[in-house]
Design a protein around this motif. Structure first.
Motif, short mmCIF file in Angstrom:
data_model
loop_
_atom_site.label_atom_id
_atom_site.label_comp_id
_atom_site.label_asym_id
_atom_site.label_seq_id
_atom_site.Cartn_x
_atom_site.Cartn_y
_atom_site.Cartn_z
N VAL A 55 5.60 -11.67 2.15
CA VAL A 55 5.84 -11.13 0.80
C VAL A 55 4.79 -11.67 -0.17
O VAL A 55 4.52 -12.87 -0.24
N GLY A 56 4.16 -10.76 -0.92
CA GLY A 56 3.16 -11.16 -1.90
C GLY A 56 1.88 -11.69 -1.31
O GLY A 56 1.10 -12.35 -1.99
N VAL A 57 1.61 -11.39 -0.01
CA VAL A 57 0.44 -11.93 0.69
C VAL A 57 -0.51 -10.80 1.04
O VAL A 57 -0.09 -9.73 1.46
N ASP A 58 -1.81 -11.05 0.88
CA ASP A 58 -2.80 -10.01 1.15
C ASP A 58 -2.96 -9.76 2.64
O ASP A 58 -2.49 -10.52 3.48
N MET A 59 -3.67 -8.66 2.97
CA MET A 59 -3.77 -8.23 4.36
C MET A 59 -4.55 -9.23 5.22
O MET A 59 -4.24 -9.41 6.40
N GLY A 60 -5.55 -9.87 4.66
CA GLY A 60 -6.30 -10.84 5.44
C GLY A 60 -5.45 -12.03 5.85
O GLY A 60 -5.49 -12.48 7.00
N THR A 61 -4.65 -12.55 4.89
CA THR A 61 -3.76 -13.67 5.20
C THR A 61 -2.64 -13.21 6.15
O THR A 61 -2.21 -13.97 7.02
N ARG A 62 -2.19 -11.97 5.97
CA ARG A 62 -1.18 -11.44 6.89
C ARG A 62 -1.68 -11.51 8.33
O ARG A 62 -0.97 -11.93 9.23
N ALA A 63 -2.90 -11.06 8.54
CA ALA A 63 -3.46 -11.04 9.89
C ALA A 63 -3.45 -12.44 10.49
O ALA A 63 -3.14 -12.63 11.67
N MET A 87 0.81 -1.22 0.00
CA MET A 87 0.00 0.00 0.00
C MET A 87 0.84 1.27 0.00
O MET A 87 0.39 2.31 -0.47
N GLN A 88 2.07 1.19 0.51
CA GLN A 88 2.91 2.37 0.53
C GLN A 88 3.25 2.86 -0.88
O GLN A 88 3.66 4.01 -1.06
N GLU A 89 3.09 1.97 -1.88
CA GLU A 89 3.36 2.37 -3.26
C GLU A 89 2.22 3.18 -3.87
O GLU A 89 2.43 3.96 -4.81
N PHE A 90 1.02 3.01 -3.35
CA PHE A 90 -0.15 3.60 -3.99
C PHE A 90 -0.07 5.13 -4.04
O PHE A 90 -0.42 5.74 -5.05
N ALA A 91 0.37 5.74 -2.94
CA ALA A 91 0.42 7.20 -2.89
C ALA A 91 1.39 7.76 -3.93
O ALA A 91 1.24 8.91 -4.38
N ALA A 132 -5.64 3.15 5.92
CA ALA A 132 -6.60 2.59 6.88
C ALA A 132 -7.95 2.34 6.23
O ALA A 132 -8.58 1.31 6.46
N HIS A 133 -8.39 3.29 5.39
CA HIS A 133 -9.69 3.14 4.72
C HIS A 133 -9.65 1.99 3.72
O HIS A 133 -10.60 1.19 3.62
N LEU A 134 -8.55 1.85 2.98
CA LEU A 134 -8.43 0.78 1.99
C LEU A 134 -8.42 -0.59 2.66
O LEU A 134 -9.04 -1.54 2.17
N VAL A 135 -7.73 -0.71 3.78
CA VAL A 135 -7.70 -1.99 4.50
C VAL A 135 -9.10 -2.35 4.99
O VAL A 135 -9.53 -3.51 4.90
N GLU A 136 -9.82 -1.36 5.49
CA GLU A 136 -11.17 -1.62 5.98
C GLU A 136 -12.09 -2.04 4.85
O GLU A 136 -12.93 -2.93 5.00
N MET A 137 -11.94 -1.41 3.66
CA MET A 137 -12.73 -1.82 2.50
C MET A 137 -12.40 -3.25 2.10
O MET A 137 -13.28 -4.03 1.75
N MET A 138 -11.12 -3.60 2.14
CA MET A 138 -10.66 -4.89 1.65
C MET A 138 -11.04 -6.03 2.58
O MET A 138 -11.47 -7.09 2.14
N THR A 139 -10.88 -5.82 3.88
CA THR A 139 -11.05 -6.90 4.85
C THR A 139 -12.32 -6.80 5.66
O THR A 139 -12.75 -7.79 6.29
N GLY A 140 -12.93 -5.61 5.69
CA GLY A 140 -14.07 -5.40 6.56
C GLY A 140 -13.65 -5.19 8.00
O GLY A 140 -14.47 -5.15 8.92
N ARG A 141 -12.31 -5.01 8.23
CA ARG A 141 -11.79 -4.79 9.58
C ARG A 141 -10.92 -3.54 9.60
O ARG A 141 -10.28 -3.20 8.60
N ALA A 142 -10.87 -2.87 10.74
CA ALA A 142 -9.99 -1.70 10.89
C ALA A 142 -8.55 -2.16 10.94
O ALA A 142 -8.24 -3.28 11.38
N ILE A 143 -7.63 -1.30 10.49
CA ILE A 143 -6.21 -1.67 10.42
C ILE A 143 -5.65 -1.97 11.80
O ILE A 143 -4.72 -2.77 11.95
N ALA A 144 -6.24 -1.36 12.85
CA ALA A 144 -5.76 -1.62 14.21
C ALA A 144 -5.96 -3.08 14.61
O ALA A 144 -5.30 -3.59 15.51
#
Length: 483
Positions: A408-416, A184-188, A214-226
C-alpha cells in the motif's frame, strides 16, 4: 544529487494531470514547490501566465492552489470542523461562529458523500475518516489548482466513487487537478494526461487515451510489467495452518488450510472482511467461534505475542500506527524482533554483537540503503518504510507470514523488490498469505486465491482459474452483510 532536475510540467484548466513515478522519483519535491512548502533553486512557476513565488503554503492558498498532502496535518484535539476552517474561521462579530462552521462543514461532507460529523474530535476518527477530513479541507476555498497526493489510500470503494464524482465537478468548473497515485487502475477513470518522473527527471507526458498500464510501468521503471511479478517455483508441502469455522464481528464462520511453500492470495473489496478474519486469527480482533491450529497445536486463545512466538507472523497494512516506531531509527526497528525472538540471547542475556549482525543481514536482505539505516523511520519515504516493516518480519523465523496490503502506497519498483522477498520466503518452505485490494497483485503472486465479499468467503480458486473477470464476479455476490 538533485531531487528534481530541470523538470517542465504544465497543467491546463479543467484537467486531471497525473504525476506518476517510483518513490524518490521527485513527485513529492515537485508538488511541495507548487504548494509553497519549499522553494525551487532554479526555474519558475507560472499561474495564469504570471510568475509566482509561493514561499509559504498560505501564500499558495491565497492564489487558489490547495494541496492535500499524503501526510496528515490535522490537530487531534480539535473537532473536524475546527480543523477544516483553522485560520479561516467564520466570525460573528469578534467571536468564532461555531454553528456556521459546523453547517458549512456538513454541506461539504454531504456533497462529497463522506459520513463524518463536524463535531467529532479528530483523535476519535479512524485513519480513513482522517483522510476524508484532509480531502474536505481543500474544498471550502476559491480553487484554481487542486493537488491530491495519494488521496484514496485509506478510502473504501464507495468513498472513492464520491471523491471521483466531485473531481469531475471541479473539472467542469475549470479547476486544474494534479493527482498522485500508485493505483494505476484509477488513471483510466479520471486522468487526462500522465507525466512520468524517474530519478528526479521527466521521462515524458502522455495522453491517457494513448497509453496503458504496461507502457506507464515501462516508462517509470525501465522494465516491462511482465518482469514485475516473479515466478514462484514451489510445490506446496504439508499443512502448517488450519482454521476451522473462525468468525469475528463482521465475518461469518470461515475456514482455510495452508501448506508449507504455498502463497495464498486473499482478494476482496475494502470492507469485505478479509483483514478482520486474519486479525481475529492473530488475536487482534475478538473471535466468536472456531479454532486456529498451527503445526498441530491449538493457538486459538493465546495472546498475540505468544501466537507470533509460536510462528505465525502478521504484517499490518498501517505501518505507522501498528508496524513501526517512527521516532526510532531503521536499525532500532529491525532489531526489535531480533531481541524479542530470543535468537540473540544466551542464558537470558542479550548478545548485542549478534543483534547488530542480524540487523545488518536483514537490512541487506530488504535492500535498505546504508545511509537510511541510522535515520529515523519518520524521515524515510513510504517505500523504504515498507522495507523496514518487511525487515521486522524477518527478525524471527516464522512458519507462516501474513502480509496484509503489503505494498500500500508503494511504487512499482519497490513492489518488485518486495515481491522477490515473498518469493524467497515461499521457496524457503514458508507459508505466505498475501491479502490485497490490488487484484493483479493478489492473483499474480498466489498459488491459490480466496475471495471475500460481505463478510464471508465467496470463492476459492486455483491460480489457473483466477482471472480478473472471474474473481470480480465473486466480489459482488449478493448477500446480506454479516454483523
Amino acid at each position: 544529487m538533485r531531487a528534481l532536475n530541470a523538470v517542465d510540467f504544465d497543467l491546463n484548466a479543467g484537467e486531471v494531470h497525473v504525476l506518476f513515478g517510483e518513490n524518490g522519483a521527485g513527485k513529492s519535491t515537485l508538488i511541495s514547490m507548487l504548494a509553497g512548502a519549499t522553494s525551487p533553486s532554479e526555474g519558475a512557476i507560472y499561474l495564469d501566465g504570471h510568475t509566482m513565488n509561493f514561499d509559504t503554503v498560505a501564500r499558495a492558498k491565497s492564489h487558489g492552489v490547495y494541496t492535500v498532502f499524503q501526510e496528515f496535518s490535522l490537530i487531534p484535539t480539535l473537532t473536524v470542523a475546527e480543523n477544516m476552517f483553522l485560520g479561516q474561521e467564520p466570525r460573528a462579530g469578534f467571536l468564532i461562529d461555531h454553528g456556521e462552521m459546523r453547517r458549512r462543514a456538513q454541506e461539504i461532507f454531504d456533497t462529497l458523500g463522506f459520513a463524518l460529523s463536524p463535531s467529532a474530535q479528530v483523535a476519535s476518527l479512524s485513519r480513513a475518516q482522517q483522510q476524508m477530513v484532509e480531502i474536505a479541507k481543500a474544498f471550502h476555498g476559491d480553487l484554481k489548482v487542486l493537488i491530491l497526493d495519494e488521496p484514496t489510500a485509506s478510502l473504501t470503494d464507495r468513498e472513492v466513487d464520491h471523491l471521483f464524482a466531485f473531481i469531475q465537478q471541479q473539472k467542469a468548473k475549470g479547476v486544474g487537478i494534479v493527482y498522485i497515485s500508485h493505483r494505476m487502475q484509477e488513471f483510466a477513470r479520471i486522468a487526462d494526461r500522465v507525466t512520468v518522473l524517474r530519478d528526479g527527471a521527466k521521462i515524458g507526458t502522455v495522453a491517457m487515451t494513448d497509453t496503458d498500464e504496461a507502457h506507464l510501468v515501462e516508462m517509470m521503471t525501465g522494465r516491462a510489467i511482465a518482469e514485475i511479478y516473479p515466478v514462484i517455483a514451489t510445490m506446496p508441502g504439508e499443512v502448517v495452518l488450519e482454521v476451522n469455522g473462525l468468525s469475528t464481528p463482521g465475518v461469518a464462520p470461515s475456514s482455510l488450510s495452508l501448506r508449507a511453500g504455498e502463497v495464498l492470495g486473499v482478494a476482496g473489496l475494502v470492507g469485505c472482511g478479509k483483514s478482520r478474519f486474519f486479525r481475529a486469527m492473530m488475536g487482534l480482533t475478538a473471535h466468536q467461534t472456531g479454532t486456529v491450529i498451527l503445526k498441530g497445536q491449538d493457538i486459538t486463545h493465546l495472546s498475540t505475542r505468544e501466537i507470533i512466538r509460536r510462528g505465525l507472523y502478521y504484517l499490518s497494512p498501517d505501518r505507522k500506527a501498528e508496524g513501526l516506531d517512527l521516532a526510532k531509527t531503521s536499525n532500532d526497528n529491525l532489531g526489535l524482533n531480533v531481541v524479542t525472538s530470543g535468537t540473540a540471547s544466551k542464558r537470558g542475556w542479550i548478545t548485542w554483537r549478534v543483534v547488530r549482525e542480524r540487523v545488518a543481514e536483514i537490512a541487506d536482505r530488504v535492500e535498505l540503503p546504508h545511509d537510511y539505516r541510522t535515520k529515523y523511520v519518520s524521515q524515510l519515504s513510504g517505500g523504504n518504510q515498507q522495507k523496514v516493516l518487511f525487515g521486522k518480519a524477518f527478525g524471527q523465523d516464522a512458519d507462516v507470514y501474513i502480509f496484509d496490503e503489503p505494498t500500500v502506497g508503494v511504487d512499482m519498483g519497490t513492489r518488485a523488490a518486495l515481491y522477490l522477498k515473498i518469493k524467497s520466503l515461499a521457496e524457503a518452505g514458508k507459508a505466505v498469505v498475501v491479502i490485497s485490494s490490488d487484484l493483479p497483485e493478489a492473483i499474480n503472486l498466489s498459488h491459490r486465491l480466496l475471495v471475500f465479499a460481505h463478510g464471508h468467503v465467496t470463492a476459492e480458486l486455483a491460480r489457473a482459474d483466477a482471472t480478473e473477470d472471474t474473481v470480480l464476479k465473486h466480489f459482488f455476490v449478493e448477500s446480506e452483510p454479516t454483523l
